[in-house]
Design an enzyme around this catalytic site. Structure first.
Site, PDB file in Angstrom:
ATOM      1  N   LYS A 196      43.225 -19.794 -45.791  1.00 50.36           N
ATOM      2  CA  LYS A 196      43.431 -18.805 -44.719  1.00 50.36           C
ATOM      3  C   LYS A 196      42.386 -19.096 -43.653  1.00 50.36           C
ATOM      4  O   LYS A 196      41.246 -18.638 -43.739  1.00 50.36           O
ATOM      5  CB  LYS A 196      43.243 -17.391 -45.283  1.00 50.36           C
ATOM      6  N   GLY A 248      31.869 -16.619 -43.536  1.00 50.09           N
ATOM      7  CA  GLY A 248      32.071 -15.734 -42.389  1.00 50.09           C
ATOM      8  C   GLY A 248      30.933 -14.739 -42.301  1.00 50.09           C
ATOM      9  O   GLY A 248      29.820 -15.004 -42.785  1.00 50.09           O
ATOM     10  N   SER A 249      31.222 -13.603 -41.703  1.00 46.91           N
ATOM     11  CA  SER A 249      30.165 -12.629 -41.461  1.00 46.91           C
ATOM     12  C   SER A 249      29.773 -11.907 -42.763  1.00 46.91           C
ATOM     13  O   SER A 249      30.558 -11.837 -43.715  1.00 46.91           O
ATOM     14  CB  SER A 249      30.636 -11.601 -40.439  1.00 46.91           C
ATOM     15  N   THR A 250      28.587 -11.369 -42.766  1.00 45.96           N
ATOM     16  CA  THR A 250      28.097 -10.666 -43.951  1.00 45.96           C
ATOM     17  C   THR A 250      28.982  -9.448 -44.246  1.00 45.96           C
ATOM     18  O   THR A 250      29.326  -9.182 -45.397  1.00 45.96           O
ATOM     19  CB  THR A 250      26.625 -10.263 -43.731  1.00 45.96           C
ATOM     20  N   GLY A 253      32.186 -10.563 -45.765  1.00 40.59           N
ATOM     21  CA  GLY A 253      31.857 -11.069 -47.102  1.00 40.59           C
ATOM     22  C   GLY A 253      31.740  -9.930 -48.109  1.00 40.59           C
ATOM     23  O   GLY A 253      32.200 -10.039 -49.254  1.00 40.59           O
ATOM     24  N   CYS A 304      26.402 -20.944 -38.390  1.00 38.28           N
ATOM     25  CA  CYS A 304      25.751 -20.037 -39.343  1.00 38.28           C
ATOM     26  C   CYS A 304      24.282 -20.405 -39.501  1.00 38.28           C
ATOM     27  O   CYS A 304      23.452 -19.532 -39.711  1.00 38.28           O
ATOM     28  CB  CYS A 304      26.490 -19.993 -40.658  1.00 38.28           C
TER      29      CYS A 304
HETATM   30  P1  ADP Z   1      33.520 -14.250 -37.907  1.00 42.19           P
HETATM   31  O1  ADP Z   1      32.894 -13.113 -37.166  1.00 42.19           O
HETATM   32  O2  ADP Z   1      32.664 -15.418 -38.220  1.00 42.19           O
HETATM   33  O3  ADP Z   1      34.961 -14.542 -37.552  1.00 42.19           O
HETATM   34  P2  ADP Z   1      34.626 -12.800 -39.997  1.00 42.19           P
HETATM   35  O4  ADP Z   1      33.897 -12.483 -41.220  1.00 42.19           O
HETATM   36  O5  ADP Z   1      35.170 -11.703 -39.160  1.00 42.19           O
HETATM   37  O6  ADP Z   1      33.598 -13.695 -39.282  1.00 42.19           O
HETATM   38  O7  ADP Z   1      35.821 -13.802 -40.254  1.00 42.19           O
HETATM   39  C1  ADP Z   1      35.778 -14.845 -41.182  1.00 42.19           C
HETATM   40  C2  ADP Z   1      37.138 -14.972 -41.837  1.00 42.19           C
HETATM   41  O8  ADP Z   1      37.398 -13.765 -42.566  1.00 42.19           O
HETATM   42  C3  ADP Z   1      38.307 -15.119 -40.861  1.00 42.19           C
HETATM   43  O9  ADP Z   1      39.227 -16.035 -41.414  1.00 42.19           O
HETATM   44  C4  ADP Z   1      38.876 -13.717 -40.822  1.00 42.19           C
HETATM   45  O10 ADP Z   1      40.246 -13.679 -40.479  1.00 42.19           O
HETATM   46  C5  ADP Z   1      38.683 -13.282 -42.250  1.00 42.19           C
HETATM   47  N1  ADP Z   1      38.693 -11.832 -42.468  1.00 42.19           N
HETATM   48  C6  ADP Z   1      38.430 -10.837 -41.588  1.00 42.19           C
HETATM   49  N2  ADP Z   1      38.511  -9.628 -42.193  1.00 42.19           N
HETATM   50  C7  ADP Z   1      38.832  -9.856 -43.492  1.00 42.19           C
HETATM   51  C8  ADP Z   1      39.035  -9.024 -44.646  1.00 42.19           C
HETATM   52  N3  ADP Z   1      38.914  -7.720 -44.583  1.00 42.19           N
HETATM   53  N4  ADP Z   1      39.314  -9.627 -45.816  1.00 42.19           N
HETATM   54  C9  ADP Z   1      39.396 -10.968 -45.913  1.00 42.19           C
HETATM   55  N5  ADP Z   1      39.225 -11.798 -44.875  1.00 42.19           N
HETATM   56  C10 ADP Z   1      38.948 -11.267 -43.673  1.00 42.19           C
END
Ligand code: ADP
Length: 497
Positions: A196, A248-250, A253, A304
């Site tokens: 994804k 991705g973001s904390t 995560g 990151c």
């Molecule tokens: P960034 O700010 O680096 O995009 P995110 O954490 O928002 O970080 O996004 C990283 C990934 O997580 C992307 O592929 C995003 O679509 C996905 N993502 C966002 N929200 C969720 C969620 N609730 N559950 C799983 N994946 C998510």
């Protein structure tokens, strides 16, 4: 898809890229073929350098996600990949790497168009992805088991097996390399996969999914569900996945980990950072300036491991910052595909606005801000490289991950003070020490709370080097031999003699 590019950008893309963008194929890739998404949600692919839409795709629905996981499950359970000889898997992955290398320029252009990054950086990303794929292809035939000295009545072994269906949720900043950190070891050991990618950067992952089919990876082994957070959330809620690797973001995560508790799925999390670069006055300051610049301006700070905090000996602070600002002024801010560009836009308008608001807050709180460039135009999502001095430790610009080209500078008085500042955030991803004293490098490295310490260099990534964080930067290590633990499970066999 049907590409609607700005004419000037169209002229910078190769005919192969244009014809690929014109194919109506982008959607879920499940069981070896492209599907029409079972959803009405359309997501624009935007060129960050112009702010204009390039094309659009339908987001994968929860049903699409469920189909993809079911396809990966079937492909795992019937052994079409996991029960191949390891050597055969190695050869297929090497063939895939060769195909990616053949199309490297096409993929690099797609990546630059989609992320906004300079083409030269995108080319390095694709090279890295190829290197990681080749490295783990080799691992397919290298993982061995052990004979355990159990009581002599038994013959006991410990062997490593694939764990099953692995899923990856990846971010926009390094779409293909970060996918490869997860996919390459997963496939090498016989697992199947559902990817994804970030909703903002799907192009390179989609191109790669097609290459997997061409390389002869059996149908259902690699599946793709493009979509936004809702698609990611659907993936984490789906039963039948054995491991989720997230970058991705904390905050996201944490949501992934919460969801994984319900399905009892293993997770590894590579999260945010606020990485410090410690510069001591006994360092080669000229090299340190270039290292600090590379650490924060690369990919416009959307990294990151961005070295977003310069922690520097007060005695050299002023001259160091002045020279850094002067060298930064020579960078060319522009469209990622334009040949002269070495600093691109941010990925989205939202990210640009977020970065600008954090800088505005720093100014309101009394920090000094040096903006080092004029913006090329007001349509692309540009932010000029920005150097913040005079911020107080604990202020948000010094604590929060900015994910943009913003360097916060903090002076220190002695080594203890430097380490206290370096360790004084929630994060612990990377760090650097610049010093001419080997003893100091060792002493300081030992005390830095971070997954990686670079000394007299910055941002060295290699397939052999385990990478990951501590504290709010997550846990689990990708790359190197560390990935073996993530993508295999130990089987204990005990035979009564
Ligand atoms: P960034 O700010 O680096 O995009 P995110 O954490 O928002 O970080 O996004 C990283 C990934 O997580 C992307 O592929 C995003 O679509 C996905 N993502 C966002 N929200 C969720 C969620 N609730 N559950 C799983 N994946 C998510």
């Amino acid at each position: 898809m049907s590409a609607q590019l700005a004419p000037a950008v169209r002229g910078l893309l190769s005919p192969s890229v244009l014809s690929w963008l014109d194919k109506p194929t982008l959607g879920p890739f499940i069981d070896g073929s492209w599907r029409t998404a079972r959803s009405d949600t359309l997501i624009d692919v935007i060129d960050p350098g112009t702010g204009l839409p390039v094309t659009a795709y339908a987001a994968s629905s929860a049903e699409d996600v469920s189909d993809a996981v079911a396809a990966a499950r079937r492909a795992f359970d019937d052994g079409r990949w996991s029960e191949q000889d390891p050597e055969a898997r190695e050869q297929t992955l090497r063939h895939l790497a060769d195909l990616l290398e053949k199309d490297a320029e096409v993929v690099a252009q797609l990546e630059a168009l989609d992320t906004g990054k300079p083409l030269a950086e995108a080319r390095l990303d694709i090279d890295e992805a190829i290197a990681v794929l080749r490295y783990y292809a080799g691992w397919a035939t290298k993982v061995e088991g052990t004979v355990i000295p159990a009581p002599r009545r038994f013959f006991a072994t410990s062997t490593r097996e694939a764990i099953g269906v692995c899923a990856a949720i990846t971010p926009w900043n390094y779409p293909l390399p970060i996918l490869m950190y997860k996919l390459a070891p997963a496939l090498a050991f016989g697992n199947t996969f559902v990817a994804k990618p970030s909703e903002q950067t799907v192009l390179s992952t989609a191109y790669f999914a097609q290459l997997c089919a061409t390389a002869g990876i059996p149908d259902g082994v690699v599946n793709l569900v493009p979509g936004a957070g809702a698609t990611g959330a659907a993936l984490t809620a789906t039963q039948g996945i054995d491991k989720i690797a997230f970058t991705g973001s904390t905050r996201t995560g944490q949501a992934v980990m919460r969801a994984a508790a319900d399905t009892l799925t293993r997770v590894s999390l590579e999260l945010g950072g606020k990485s410090p670069q410690l510069v001591f006055s006994d360092a080669d300051l000229d090299a340190a300036i270039d290292g600090v610049m590379g650490g924060i301006w690369t990919n416009a700070g959307q990294v990151c491991v961005a070295g977003s905090r310069l922690i520097i000996d007060r005695r050299v602070h002023d001259e160091f910052v002045a020279e850094l600002v002067s060298r930064t002024r020579r960078l060319n801010l522009g469209h990622g595909l334009a040949p002269a560009t070495n600093l691109g836009p941010l990925v989205s308008a939202a990210q640009r606005d977020h970065v600008v608001s954090l800088v505005d807050q720093a100014v309101a709180a009394g920090a000094n801000v040096e903006i080092t460039a004029e913006l090329p135009d007001d349509r692309g999502f540009f932010v000029a490289p920005t150097v913040v001095t005079g911020a107080r430790p604990g202020q948000s610009i010094e604590q929060e991950e900015v994910f943009g080209p913003v360097l916060t500078v903090l002076p220190f008085d002695d080594e203890d003070h430097a380490i206290q500042l370096a360790n004084g955030t929630d994060y612990g991803l990377a760090s650097a020490v610049w010093s001419g004293s080997a003893a100091r490098v060792h002493r300081v490295s030992r005390r830095l709370r971070a997954g990686t310490v670079w000394a007299n260099t910055y941002g060295v990534f290699h397939p052999t080097l385990p990478f990951g964080g501590v504290k709010a930067s997550g846990f689990g290590r990708e790359l190197g031999s560390a990935a073996v633990d993530h993508y295999t499970e130990l089987k204990t066999t005990v035979i009564d003699l």
